[in-house]
Design a protein around this motif. Structure first.
Motif, PDB file in Angstrom:
ATOM      1  N   GLY A  21      12.345  41.914  46.932  1.00  0.00           N
ATOM      2  CA  GLY A  21      12.633  41.662  48.338  1.00  0.00           C
ATOM      3  C   GLY A  21      11.397  41.655  49.212  1.00  0.00           C
ATOM      4  N   VAL A  22      10.259  41.280  48.629  1.00  0.00           N
ATOM      5  CA  VAL A  22       8.999  41.227  49.383  1.00  0.00           C
ATOM      6  C   VAL A  22       8.897  39.872  50.075  1.00  0.00           C
ATOM      7  N   HIS A  23       8.699  39.899  51.387  1.00  0.00           N
ATOM      8  CA  HIS A  23       8.624  38.660  52.173  1.00  0.00           C
ATOM      9  C   HIS A  23       7.262  38.446  52.826  1.00  0.00           C
ATOM     10  N   ASN A  24       6.365  39.412  52.703  1.00  0.00           N
ATOM     11  CA  ASN A  24       5.083  39.291  53.412  1.00  0.00           C
ATOM     12  C   ASN A  24       3.917  39.033  52.466  1.00  0.00           C
ATOM     13  N   ALA A  25       4.192  38.478  51.291  1.00  0.00           N
ATOM     14  CA  ALA A  25       3.132  38.229  50.309  1.00  0.00           C
ATOM     15  C   ALA A  25       3.111  36.768  49.884  1.00  0.00           C
ATOM     16  N   GLU A  26       1.913  36.280  49.626  1.00  0.00           N
ATOM     17  CA  GLU A  26       1.699  34.941  49.080  1.00  0.00           C
ATOM     18  C   GLU A  26       0.730  35.074  47.913  1.00  0.00           C
ATOM     19  N   THR A  27       0.675  34.069  47.060  1.00  0.00           N
ATOM     20  CA  THR A  27      -0.243  34.106  45.921  1.00  0.00           C
ATOM     21  C   THR A  27      -1.297  33.011  46.075  1.00  0.00           C
ATOM     22  N   HIS A  28      -2.460  33.274  45.494  1.00  0.00           N
ATOM     23  CA  HIS A  28      -3.533  32.277  45.492  1.00  0.00           C
ATOM     24  C   HIS A  28      -4.224  32.296  44.136  1.00  0.00           C
ATOM     25  N   LEU A  29      -4.317  31.128  43.502  1.00  0.00           N
ATOM     26  CA  LEU A  29      -4.987  31.000  42.207  1.00  0.00           C
ATOM     27  C   LEU A  29      -6.468  30.779  42.421  1.00  0.00           C
TER      28      LEU A  29
END
Length: 432
Positions: A283-291
């Motif tokens: 339920g995490v909504h404040n994270a993004e990923t970057h390769l």
């Protein structure tokens, strides 16, 4: 499967592990059993126990076989484990080596001679060199001695013990008490992490509703404490620069109450794909990923933009050897030297991301000073605009209960002293 067939399968699995020395044994084992779905659950456990028994004691078994002058093979390693580790007599052990379609093949004359030479010998001999006696590779001994001194034998023994299964209650969805109740398993609170649960005995957590609904995550207590020391609070901008499968990203999202922004970076696309699934389940909504890719200018473009930057650096993983016994033989002194250089480079790059007054948190799952205190000291000497934040201060500012579990300027955890995996963490602040 008969005992003889299970022994043959364990030898085949060890062949696969030894033929791919740079790959983790658990990944090889997963492929091995997928290709042999006819091996049932009980037989799979027996085969794995035998193979992992060899991997846990490989340094000692190889030393004893080396005393005979015979080349080490998976067959001899299993034979040595049966005699030295399980107390079988040579004749009893040799009967498990049978011919036929499902057997490993009978012992030849040379193997029979090795079996006789091992009879009556202890697995841990008093005349062994320190490396095999302590079950530590020679290249790691200097750093381990520097770290532990007189406590080395106790710490080496703890690295051989079975590791507990720790969970972190996801504060975005449940309290620790509610998560424990939903789990429906015998568990106790961990002594230092306010979110930690420690299970007793083996358990299949991934099959439980509590796990599927994101109420708990598998995470060693030491790893939970590192995430806490980042001091990530609601509204902050945080970078998890070596995020892997995002275990610490998940923990920091909880301390941020899903407010602010976390960027989870890694060089592995599969790991980040796995991270995205875990973030959704939690339920995490404040994270993004970057390769991160070669030539990537992401760090330069975002210089000075983050309140907190966590560098969970690639390392030898010496602190996790009780969970990954094959790494004792898979990792080398050359790997250590290469990793030290890589850690230095990653620290230098990630430091650019920290805003004035922000913090850079450096962590490893290593017990070696070369990867820990020495890296921090070298970084601070080269970056005069950063200073170390004392552990007690970082602990209190993170709102953690009680006193830190260890003394000194940085967090340094070990299995014998703290009951966690081996972890190191240093908090550094950039001048305003």
């Amino acid at each position: 499967m008969t005992p003889e067939a299970r022994l043959a399968a364990a030898i085949d699995l060890l062949h696969a592990v030894m033929e791919q020395p740079r790959r983790p044994a658990d990944a090889i084992a997963a492929e091995f059993f997928r290709a042999r779905r006819y091996i049932g659950g009980g037989d799979r456990r027996e085969v794995s126990d035998l193979a992992w028994g060899v991997l846990r004691q490989r340094l000692r078994l190889e030393w004893w076989i080396g005393q005979t002058g015979v080349r080490v093979t998976p067959r001899l390693l299993v034979l040595a484990l049966l005699i030295l580790g399980r107390g079988m007599k040579p004749g009893e052990a040799s009967k498990l080596f049978m011919g036929g379609r499902y057997g490993a093949g009978t012992l030849d004359v040379g193997e029979e001679e090795v079996a006789r030479s091992l009879a009556g010998k202890p697995l841990v001999g008093k005349d062994m060199p320190d490396g095999p006696r302590l079950n530590l590779p020679e290249w790691a001994l200097p750093g381990m001695r520097a770290r532990f001194g007189a406590a080395l034998e106790a710490e080496a023994a703890a690295l051989e013990a079975a590791a507990p299964l720790d969970l972190r209650a996801n504060a975005l969805k449940a309290t620790r008490e509610a998560a424990m109740a939903a789990l429906g398993m015998e568990a106790v609170p961990t002594p230092h992490s306010p979110w930690g649960l420690r299970l007793r005995g083996r358990a299949s957590v991934a099959a439980t509703p509590a796990y599927k609904d994101g109420l708990v995550e598998v995470q060693d207590e030491g790893s939970q404490l590192i995430a806490a020391l980042v001091g990530a609070k609601p509204g902050m901008r945080v970078a998890d620069y070596c995020a892997g499968a995002a275990g610490k990203t998940l923990a920091m999202a909880a301390t941020m109450a899903n407010q602010g922004r976390i960027t989870a970076c890694d060089v592995s696309a599969p790991r980040l794909e796995g991270a995205a699934k875990r973030l959704r389940r939690a339920g995490v909504h404040n994270a993004e990923t970057h390769l991160l890719s070669p030539g990537d200018r992401w760090a330069k473009r975002r210089a000075g933009q983050f309140d907190r930057v966590l560098v969970d650096a690639p390392c030898t993983g010496t602190g996790t050897w009780r969970r990954n016994p094959d790494a004792r033989s898979r990792t080398t002194g050359e790997d250590l030297a290469e990793l030290v250089g890589k850690q230095r480079e990653i620290l230098s790059i990630s430091a650019q991301l920290v805003r004035p007054g922000g913090r850079l948190v450096y962590a490893t799952c290593s017990l070696l000073p070369e990867e820990d205190e020495a890296q921090v000291d070298g970084f601070l000497q080269a970056h005069g605009d950063f200073h170390a934040v004392p552990l007690a201060q970082a602990w209190a500012e993170a709102g953690m209960p009680g006193a830190p579990p260890c003394e000194g300027p940085h967090l340094a955890l070990s299995p014998a002293a703290h009951g966690t995996d081996g972890f190191f963490c240093a908090v550094m602040e950039r001048a305003s």
